[in-house]
Design an enzyme around this catalytic site. Structure first.
Site, PDB file in Angstrom:
ATOM      1  N   VAL A  11       0.860  -1.140   0.003  1.00 50.83           N
ATOM      2  CA  VAL A  11      -0.167  -0.030   0.070  1.00 50.83           C
ATOM      3  C   VAL A  11       0.964   1.242   0.081  1.00 50.83           C
ATOM      4  CG1 VAL A  11      -1.691   1.305   1.187  1.00 50.83           C
ATOM      5  CG2 VAL A  11      -1.931  -1.149   0.970  1.00 50.83           C
ATOM      6  N   LYS A  35      15.761  -2.190   3.465  1.00 48.65           N
ATOM      7  CA  LYS A  35      14.679  -1.726   2.428  1.00 48.65           C
ATOM      8  C   LYS A  35      14.957  -0.364   1.718  1.00 48.65           C
ATOM      9  CE  LYS A  35      10.532  -3.307   3.248  1.00 48.65           C
ATOM     10  NZ  LYS A  35       8.976  -3.254   3.643  1.00 48.65           N
ATOM     11  N   LEU A 151      -6.515  -1.356  -3.571  1.00 48.98           N
ATOM     12  CA  LEU A 151      -5.578  -1.711  -4.563  1.00 48.98           C
ATOM     13  C   LEU A 151      -5.543  -3.429  -4.686  1.00 48.98           C
ATOM     14  CD1 LEU A 151      -2.967  -2.874  -3.427  1.00 48.98           C
ATOM     15  CD2 LEU A 151      -2.503  -0.436  -3.564  1.00 48.98           C
ATOM     16  N   ARG A 152      -5.485  -4.255  -5.749  1.00 47.18           N
ATOM     17  CA  ARG A 152      -5.143  -5.598  -5.710  1.00 47.18           C
ATOM     18  C   ARG A 152      -3.628  -5.772  -6.023  1.00 47.18           C
ATOM     19  NH1 ARG A 152      -9.266  -6.587 -10.190  1.00 47.18           N
ATOM     20  NH2 ARG A 152      -8.335  -4.663 -11.123  1.00 47.18           N
ATOM     21  N   GLU A 153      -3.108  -6.855  -5.527  1.00 43.24           N
ATOM     22  CA  GLU A 153      -1.531  -7.270  -5.817  1.00 43.24           C
ATOM     23  C   GLU A 153      -1.712  -7.777  -7.007  1.00 43.24           C
ATOM     24  OE1 GLU A 153       0.303  -9.419  -2.635  1.00 43.24           O
ATOM     25  OE2 GLU A 153      -0.760  -8.337  -1.212  1.00 43.24           O
ATOM     26  N   LYS A 202     -14.022  -0.169   4.253  1.00 48.62           N
ATOM     27  CA  LYS A 202     -13.142  -1.170   3.831  1.00 48.62           C
ATOM     28  C   LYS A 202     -13.258  -2.489   3.946  1.00 48.62           C
ATOM     29  CE  LYS A 202      -8.755  -2.656   2.666  1.00 48.62           C
ATOM     30  NZ  LYS A 202      -8.354  -2.779   1.069  1.00 48.62           N
ATOM     31  N   CYS A 258      -5.205  -9.637   2.658  1.00 47.65           N
ATOM     32  CA  CYS A 258      -6.337  -8.735   2.996  1.00 47.65           C
ATOM     33  C   CYS A 258      -7.617  -9.597   3.366  1.00 47.65           C
ATOM     34  CB  CYS A 258      -6.671  -7.856   1.732  1.00 47.65           C
ATOM     35  SG  CYS A 258      -5.435  -6.752   1.412  1.00 47.65           S
ATOM     36  N   LYS A 261      -7.282 -11.626   6.704  1.00 46.12           N
ATOM     37  CA  LYS A 261      -7.114 -10.968   7.667  1.00 46.12           C
ATOM     38  C   LYS A 261      -8.462 -10.039   8.097  1.00 46.12           C
ATOM     39  CE  LYS A 261      -4.507  -7.295   7.000  1.00 46.12           C
ATOM     40  NZ  LYS A 261      -5.215  -5.978   7.228  1.00 46.12           N
TER      41      LYS A 261
END
Length: 443
Positions: A11, A35, A151-153, A202, A258, A261
């Site tokens: 995200v 990272k 959003l979608r992975e 959401k 998502c 969870k």
């Protein structure tokens, strides 16, 4: 705007890149120095098609940078976006540890009026906690906004640049024009509501989509018993505009970071206000049971599985991502190992992550799909990668010990299976698959 994004997961990183693409100046912040160093070298820590091209373009245009210095990023920004993880606790509730930590650090860093927006998926009321935490650390004025992410992975960048809608939750209506203007370059489908409703939208959205998946999987189980074809049933259902065709693909259930969870978290949210969300509890149970359909079909075709060799096609929870969080493959592989099977695993991009978190003497790591099928008693397709859709199935009979294919995603059509010489098992479809579907037009 000058924007700081706290957190560089799916995200945070994708949002930061896309806000920069729209002309904003964005600093993506993460406390993981390794990272940040990788990002500064234009190496993405996540697999997402096209992401490094967007990163490079916006870094070169000086609209995007990466830093581990949260204080500096906050002080240089008008808008601070919280996009840290909210993993599940053992109870199913969302772990707000990283949210609370970020809020405290933001409060201590503030040097003037700021807008603090939450993109992380958080339980209803969390933004009020964020407000309290920040207020306890600073006397500077600030506003709180909720901007849940959808959003979608695998298609995250395109979903962010071209969303079907944007939800903005705020309590200070004076901010509406600013927040709408910021997002208007993405879409004009902007829905402004109060913060608590935005937080709930959401969870409700993801829970409803998970419900559609579990519903069609229940229908698929009935189809197998009555001789109907769930793919035909789903197509017929989807033509009703009240239902729609999306998320009606029967298979081995949902996974990822998502849906599992968020469904568990919403059950806990309901429980915290003394409401038992019976429907959603059933959705979770159906999904958990559905992934074992693969095991049932293996037993149906092979009998006992001890000392059998099983090829596995696909480890990620969905195609076009290397994310294995809550992937059905994990429980299926654990069950097969427990039954004494020897496994040959292949995934186009998720092999590295799977190796890091899951290894066993019974596992052989393979270089390609045919390698995973070689000398196997059966192959199980668990992720519907395009590579698997395009493979020549007729080759399998020449490399497999027994030509058994378990299609956990209903990837293949009757035309692809015919003539391949395979014993083919899918989800919710009769064996063999019906010969054709006709379109009748009444003029």
């Amino acid at each position: 705007m000058d924007i700081a994004v706290i957190g560089t997961g799916y995200v945070g990183l994708v949002s930061g890149i896309c806000f920069a693409e729209m002309g904003n100046h964005v600093t993506c912040v993460d406390q993981d120095i390794n990272k940040i160093e990788a990002l500064q070298n234009l190496a993405s820590p996540i697999y997402e098609p096209g992401i490094e091209t967007f990163m490079e373009r916006n870094v070169q245009a000086e609209r995007l940078k990466f830093s581990s210095n949260l204080i500096e990023a906050v002080r240089q920004s008008e808008l601070i976006i919280i996009a840290v993880g909210t993993p599940s606790l053992p109870s199913g509730e969302a772990n707000l540890q990283y949210i609370e930590q970020a809020a405290g650090e933001i409060g201590r860093a503030m040097n003037g009026r700021k807008i603090v927006a939450t993109k992380s998926t958080v339980p209803v009321g969390t933004n009020e906690k964020i407000r309290q935490i920040i207020a306890g650390q600073t006397e500077q004025p600030f506003d709180i906004v909720s901007i849940p992410e959808f959003l979608r992975e695998g298609s995250a960048i395109q979903d962010t640049l071209h969303p079907d809608r944007i939800v903005i939750g705020l309590d200070n209506r004076e901010l509406e024009a600013t927040m709408v203007e910021l997002h208007s370059s993405f879409t004009d489908q902007i829905f402004v509501t109060d913060i608590r409703s935005a937080e709930m939208i959401k969870y409700a959205s993801n829970a409803f989509l998970a419900t559609k998946i579990s519903f069609i999987n229940e229908i698929s189980n009935i189809c197998e018993k009555v001789g109907a074809d769930v793919t035909e049933v789903a197509l017929g259902m989807g033509k009703d505009p009240r239902i729609g065709p999306s998320f009606l693909n029967a298979g081995i259930g949902y996974g990822g970071s998502c849906f599992p969870k968020d469904t568990k978290a919403l059950i806990q949210i309901a429980g915290n206000v003394n409401y038992e969300f019976q429907l959603l509890k059933s959705v979770v149970e159906v999904n958990k049971a559905q992934r074992y359909k693969v095991i049932e079909k293996l037993k149906q075709s092979l009998g006992q599985l001890n000392n059998t060799v099983i090829g596995i096609w696909g480890l990620s929870f969905k195609p076009n991502t290397d994310d294995i969080r809550e992937a059905p493959s994990i429980e299926i592989i654990e069950a097969l190992i427990g039954l004494g099977a020897r496994l040959k695993l292949y995934d186009p991009v998720a092999m590295g992550k799977f190796k890091d978190s899951f290894d066993h003497p019974s596992i052989t790591w393979c270089a390609n799909a045919l390698d995973a099928a070689a000398n196997a008693d059966a192959v199980c397709l668990l992720t519907d990668w395009q590579e698997f859709k395009e493979i020549s199935l007729s080759q399998l009979i020449y490399v497999m010990e027994q030509p058994i294919l378990i299609d956990g995603r209903n990837v293949y059509s009757k035309e692809q299976i015919e003539g391949a010489g395979l014993h083919y098992y899918s989800i919710g479809r009769p064996e063999p698959i019906p010969a054709f579907r006709s379109q009748v037009h009444v003029g």
